[in-house]
Design a protein around this motif. Structure first.
Motif, mmCIF file in Angstrom:
data_model
loop_
_atom_site.group_PDB
_atom_site.id
_atom_site.type_symbol
_atom_site.label_atom_id
_atom_site.label_comp_id
_atom_site.label_asym_id
_atom_site.label_seq_id
_atom_site.Cartn_x
_atom_site.Cartn_y
_atom_site.Cartn_z
ATOM 1 N N ASP A 1 3.860 7.979 0.764
ATOM 2 C CA ASP A 1 3.738 8.413 -0.623
ATOM 3 C C ASP A 1 4.766 7.652 -1.439
ATOM 4 O O ASP A 1 5.978 7.784 -1.205
ATOM 5 C CB ASP A 1 3.986 9.915 -0.750
ATOM 6 C CG ASP A 1 2.859 10.737 -0.133
ATOM 7 O OD1 ASP A 1 1.769 10.772 -0.732
ATOM 8 O OD2 ASP A 1 3.071 11.329 0.943
ATOM 9 N N GLY A 2 4.281 6.829 -2.381
ATOM 10 C CA GLY A 2 5.185 6.024 -3.176
ATOM 11 C C GLY A 2 6.014 5.059 -2.348
ATOM 12 O O GLY A 2 7.135 4.722 -2.714
ATOM 13 N N GLY A 3 5.443 4.626 -1.238
ATOM 14 C CA GLY A 3 6.138 3.691 -0.362
ATOM 15 C C GLY A 3 7.079 4.338 0.630
ATOM 16 O O GLY A 3 7.649 3.650 1.493
ATOM 17 N N ALA A 4 7.240 5.649 0.536
ATOM 18 C CA ALA A 4 8.132 6.363 1.455
ATOM 19 C C ALA A 4 7.322 7.101 2.518
ATOM 20 O O ALA A 4 6.281 7.700 2.211
ATOM 21 C CB ALA A 4 8.999 7.349 0.689
ATOM 22 N N ARG A 5 7.810 7.064 3.703
ATOM 23 C CA ARG A 5 7.160 7.784 4.802
ATOM 24 C C ARG A 5 7.453 9.275 4.651
ATOM 25 O O ARG A 5 8.614 9.691 4.606
ATOM 26 C CB ARG A 5 7.712 7.262 6.128
ATOM 27 C CG ARG A 5 7.122 7.934 7.348
ATOM 28 C CD ARG A 5 7.751 7.336 8.596
ATOM 29 N NE ARG A 5 7.235 7.922 9.807
ATOM 30 C CZ ARG A 5 6.879 7.238 10.876
ATOM 31 N NH1 ARG A 5 7.014 5.923 10.872
ATOM 32 N NH2 ARG A 5 6.412 7.840 11.955
ATOM 33 N N THR A 6 6.401 10.077 4.537
ATOM 34 C CA THR A 6 6.600 11.502 4.296
ATOM 35 C C THR A 6 6.188 12.391 5.461
ATOM 36 O O THR A 6 6.800 13.427 5.690
ATOM 37 C CB THR A 6 5.831 11.941 3.036
ATOM 38 O OG1 THR A 6 4.447 11.599 3.173
ATOM 39 C CG2 THR A 6 6.403 11.273 1.796
ATOM 40 N N LYS A 7 5.154 11.994 6.195
ATOM 41 C CA LYS A 7 4.680 12.837 7.296
ATOM 42 C C LYS A 7 4.052 11.968 8.372
ATOM 43 O O LYS A 7 3.606 10.848 8.097
ATOM 44 C CB LYS A 7 3.643 13.866 6.815
ATOM 45 C CG LYS A 7 4.168 14.859 5.800
ATOM 46 C CD LYS A 7 3.073 15.804 5.346
ATOM 47 C CE LYS A 7 3.616 16.783 4.304
ATOM 48 N NZ LYS A 7 2.569 17.716 3.841
ATOM 49 N N ASP A 8 4.014 12.490 9.602
ATOM 50 C CA ASP A 8 3.273 11.814 10.668
ATOM 51 C C ASP A 8 2.826 12.843 11.699
ATOM 52 O O ASP A 8 3.353 13.956 11.756
ATOM 53 C CB ASP A 8 4.108 10.704 11.322
ATOM 54 C CG ASP A 8 5.317 11.242 12.061
ATOM 55 O OD1 ASP A 8 5.154 11.817 13.155
ATOM 56 O OD2 ASP A 8 6.445 11.083 11.547
ATOM 57 N N HIS B 1 0.862 -1.191 0.000
ATOM 58 C CA HIS B 1 0.000 0.000 0.000
ATOM 59 C C HIS B 1 0.898 1.239 0.000
ATOM 60 O O HIS B 1 1.012 1.935 1.015
ATOM 61 C CB HIS B 1 -0.920 -0.004 1.225
ATOM 62 C CG HIS B 1 -1.820 -1.194 1.296
ATOM 63 N ND1 HIS B 1 -2.972 -1.309 0.545
ATOM 64 C CD2 HIS B 1 -1.722 -2.353 1.993
ATOM 65 C CE1 HIS B 1 -3.556 -2.471 0.796
ATOM 66 N NE2 HIS B 1 -2.813 -3.120 1.669
ATOM 67 N N PRO B 2 1.531 1.516 -1.143
ATOM 68 C CA PRO B 2 2.535 2.588 -1.178
ATOM 69 C C PRO B 2 1.990 3.991 -0.951
ATOM 70 O O PRO B 2 2.716 4.873 -0.484
ATOM 71 C CB PRO B 2 3.132 2.451 -2.586
ATOM 72 C CG PRO B 2 2.062 1.782 -3.390
ATOM 73 C CD PRO B 2 1.389 0.834 -2.435
ATOM 74 N N ASP B 3 0.720 4.203 -1.281
ATOM 75 C CA ASP B 3 0.091 5.505 -1.041
ATOM 76 C C ASP B 3 -1.018 5.295 -0.015
ATOM 77 O O ASP B 3 -2.104 4.809 -0.351
ATOM 78 C CB ASP B 3 -0.464 6.077 -2.342
ATOM 79 C CG ASP B 3 0.630 6.319 -3.370
ATOM 80 O OD1 ASP B 3 1.598 7.028 -3.036
ATOM 81 O OD2 ASP B 3 0.525 5.780 -4.484
#
Length: 206
Positions: A119-126, A67-69
């Motif tokens: 986003d795209g499998g990368a952690r961007t925010k939390d 679930h990359p996004d």
């Protein structure tokens, strides 16, 4: 964008489904006792938030490819009563002892929430925060307590009671957010999603 619930709780799942979201359920498998052991004299708020963060972090890592996004939501609930913070009773004996103490009293149900954006499998925010709701308990008779314990319900829920199940008969009222007592605060989750630039309405089923 997928909504991933990092919890096995059927109550949390039911709250989200009733509110228009069909989450993907992925249980974290986090050892809660091990996480708690890494903390030094945490406040109740710090404890539930740390546990929620551990769950969200573990699941975000696990689902990054499938679930990359997505937004991953982790929660943890505990009851603060008479200076003690308690989770699930686990046994009838523990649940009985707690109910005898809670009867006619007031406690605080704390639920930690952490949301992680992928986003795209990368952690961007939390983002994370804790919701606290005051619970006013009724005074059930010993016969009623025995009958409630016999259902098995209080053994597997934070504080040994539910608001939306059989335990609701023995809660006189609450001061705060009812969805948080059930397991996930809808208002707080919406706020946290906004903090990571996700609109909750985009997650509703179509």
């Amino acid at each position: 964008m997928d909504f991933v619930l990092a919890s096995a709780s059927p109550a949390r799942l039911a709250v989200l489904r009733a509110a228009g979201v069909d989450p993907v359920v992925h249980v974290s498998g986090v050892d809660e006792d091990a996480v708690a052991a890494t903390l030094t004299n945490p406040t109740p708020e710090q404890l539930v938030l740390a546990l929620a963060r551990a769950k969200a972090d573990a699941v975000a890592e696990a689902v990054a490819e499938s679930h990359p996004d997505a937004v991953v939501v982790g929660c943890d609930s505990m009851l603060s009563f008479d200076g003690e913070v308690v989770g699930k009773p686990g046994t009838s004996e523990t649940a009985r002892e707690r109910w005898l103490r809670m009867s006619g009293g007031t406690g605080e149900l704390l639920t930690g929430h952490v949301v992680v954006r992928l986003d795209g499998g990368a952690r961007t925010k939390d983002a994370g925060a804790t919701e606290t709701t005051v619970v006013r308990f009724a005074s059930p008779s010993e016969h009623e307590i025995d009958a409630y314990l016999a259902t098995g319900e209080p053994l597997h829920v934070a504080g040994g009671f539910t608001l939306d199940g059989i335990g609701g008969w023995f809660v006189d009222g609450i001061d705060g957010d009812p969805s948080s007592v059930i397991g996930i605060s809808l208002p707080l989750t919406r706020t946290l999603l906004t903090d990571i630039d996700v609109s909750v309405v985009d997650l509703w089923r179509r």
